[in-house]
Design a protein around this motif. Structure first.
Motif, short mmCIF file in Angstrom:
data_model
loop_
_atom_site.label_atom_id
_atom_site.label_comp_id
_atom_site.label_asym_id
_atom_site.label_seq_id
_atom_site.Cartn_x
_atom_site.Cartn_y
_atom_site.Cartn_z
N ILE A 261 -4.59 11.01 11.45
CA ILE A 261 -4.29 12.30 10.81
C ILE A 261 -2.80 12.38 10.45
CG2 ILE A 261 -4.27 13.40 13.12
CD1 ILE A 261 -5.13 15.22 9.97
N LEU B 100 -10.26 8.64 19.95
CA LEU B 100 -9.37 9.81 19.87
C LEU B 100 -7.95 9.39 19.52
CD1 LEU B 100 -9.59 12.91 20.26
CD2 LEU B 100 -8.64 12.58 22.53
N VAL C 293 -8.43 9.98 4.87
CA VAL C 293 -9.16 11.25 5.09
C VAL C 293 -10.58 10.94 5.57
CG1 VAL C 293 -10.18 13.24 3.92
CG2 VAL C 293 -7.80 12.64 3.48
N VAL D 23 -2.49 10.34 7.34
CA VAL D 23 -2.99 11.06 6.16
C VAL D 23 -1.84 11.82 5.52
CG1 VAL D 23 -4.37 13.05 5.41
CG2 VAL D 23 -5.40 11.34 6.86
N ALA E 89 -14.16 12.08 13.63
CA ALA E 89 -14.53 13.41 14.12
C ALA E 89 -16.03 13.51 14.33
CB ALA E 89 -14.06 14.48 13.13
N VAL E 90 -16.79 12.98 13.36
CA VAL E 90 -18.26 13.01 13.48
C VAL E 90 -18.71 12.16 14.67
CG1 VAL E 90 -20.40 12.33 12.35
CG2 VAL E 90 -18.65 13.52 11.05
N ALA F 53 -14.58 6.72 24.00
CA ALA F 53 -14.08 7.85 23.22
C ALA F 53 -12.56 7.91 23.22
CB ALA F 53 -14.65 9.16 23.77
N GLY F 54 -11.92 7.32 24.24
CA GLY F 54 -10.46 7.35 24.32
C GLY F 54 -9.82 6.63 23.15
N LEU G 101 -16.97 11.53 17.40
CA LEU G 101 -16.61 12.24 18.62
C LEU G 101 -17.59 13.38 18.89
CD1 LEU G 101 -12.72 12.57 18.59
CD2 LEU G 101 -14.12 11.37 20.24
N VAL H 198 -10.62 9.86 9.24
CA VAL H 198 -10.53 10.98 10.17
C VAL H 198 -11.88 11.68 10.28
CG1 VAL H 198 -9.45 13.21 10.60
CG2 VAL H 198 -8.08 11.32 9.81
N LEU H 199 -12.54 11.92 9.13
CA LEU H 199 -13.85 12.58 9.14
C LEU H 199 -14.84 11.78 9.97
CD1 LEU H 199 -14.32 13.89 5.49
CD2 LEU H 199 -13.68 15.14 7.53
N LEU I 166 -7.84 8.62 15.93
CA LEU I 166 -7.92 9.85 15.14
C LEU I 166 -6.57 10.54 15.06
CD1 LEU I 166 -10.81 12.27 14.93
CD2 LEU I 166 -8.58 13.24 15.34
N ILE I 167 -5.85 10.61 16.19
CA ILE I 167 -4.56 11.30 16.23
C ILE I 167 -3.57 10.61 15.28
CG2 ILE I 167 -2.54 11.78 17.70
CD1 ILE I 167 -4.56 12.24 19.99
#
Lengths: 197, 197
Positions: B126, B119, B184, B129, B191-192, B115-116, B194, B187-188, B122-123
């Motif tokens: 975004i 994440l 976009v 984006v 998020a899903v 997960a690290g 995570l 990122v979605l 993801l950071i």
């Protein structure tokens, strides 16, 4: 008699420590999640203020020059440029979305483990990041042109005449940029909260 | 004898079904996570292609008109307008980031429960984006102006002369917008993924 009493005390101590331990972990976890949810709510209110300021500042900007020719009066308002019209619409939509999202943010405070509401907010937040950034960036490009002009394309700087108009428009762009940055932080916050789930 | 054999078979069946059941849940979970990670990798390659096309198309655009006056030759290139320069830089940075992010995406495929790394992606996603959307939106505002001009500010449409330049620039803006939309979705997706963790 004494020995029995001591055993009883020990037993009580064990159950007490057990119950404390049993409650502590979820409470602590729920507490940090609640802290994130409250911070999310505060950020949302900040973004709402920024988006509203951007909308109202741009929407009410209207400058009429004190001199006029025989045929027309020199006047500048936001709807002279399609980019600024888009800016007002996008920031109005962002403000409306933020008002609607506040109840969901409160649900996340009351029930810190409701991951569904958080994911819903995250999906809309990321779309709004793109939306507000697009509005702010396109308006910034036009404002830059209005301030400096461009000699290669023969586009003259109009801010020499419409200085008040340009100042208000620049303020609106800054407010919208702040809203966009707050949206980015909202998405990051939601992602971190989902990760801990 | 017959009865004993049947019982044995039943016992074996039970243990078999148990072992299948015991293995199925984490495998299925890891499998779906791996599917998401592979989709993430494919999307990243698509975004990379789009960002590279946007950078190269805009960066190599250079049109010289066949007529010239005594003093200068009419020429249009991306660095005549600061917005287009920003566009090239932003898309080049996005391309570079995407190349660097591919190994992390592969880590997510090999170890679906890391997960690290997700994440971290993801950071940065975004932020990218906002970055690519800003580049695409500001360039789109200028391209719109170049195509249509604006009578209120006396900015003339330059696309009547530089039609080839305008077509290439418009193509670059569309490619950059595609990259922004893919970001976009990235990122979605993260998020899903995570959320399921």
């Amino acid at each position: 008699m004494d020995s029995t009493k001591r055993t009883d005390e020990t037993a009580i101590n064990i159950t007490e420590s057990k119950s404390v331990k049993g409650k502590a972990t979820p409470n602590q976890h729920g507490g940090s999640k609640r802290g994130v949810a409250i911070f999310d709510f505060v950020l949302r209110v900040c973004a709402l203020v920024a988006a509203l300021v951007a909308t109202i500042t741009m929407g009410t900007t209207d400058q009429t020059l004190p001199f006029f020719t025989q045929f027309f009066q020199f006047q500048a308002s936001y709807d002279d440029l399609p980019t600024f019209t888009f800016f007002v619409i996008a920031n109005a939509i962002a403000s409306g979305y933020l008002v609607l999202s506040l109840p969901f943010s409160i649900v996340c405070i009351v029930r810190p483990h409701a991951a569904g509401a958080r994911l819903l907010l995250l999906i809309f937040d990321i779309v709004l990041v793109a939306f507000t950034t697009a509005a702010a960036a396109s308006a910034a490009a036009i404002v830059y042109l209005a301030h400096n002009g461009n000699s290669n394309t023969n586009w003259l700087a109009i801010c020499q005449q419409f200085d008040d108009f340009c100042q208000r428009v620049s303020g609106a762009v800054v407010a919208s940029l702040i809203a966009a940055v707050v949206f980015v932080f909202l998405v990051l916050l939601s992602a971190v909260a989902l990760r801990r789930h």
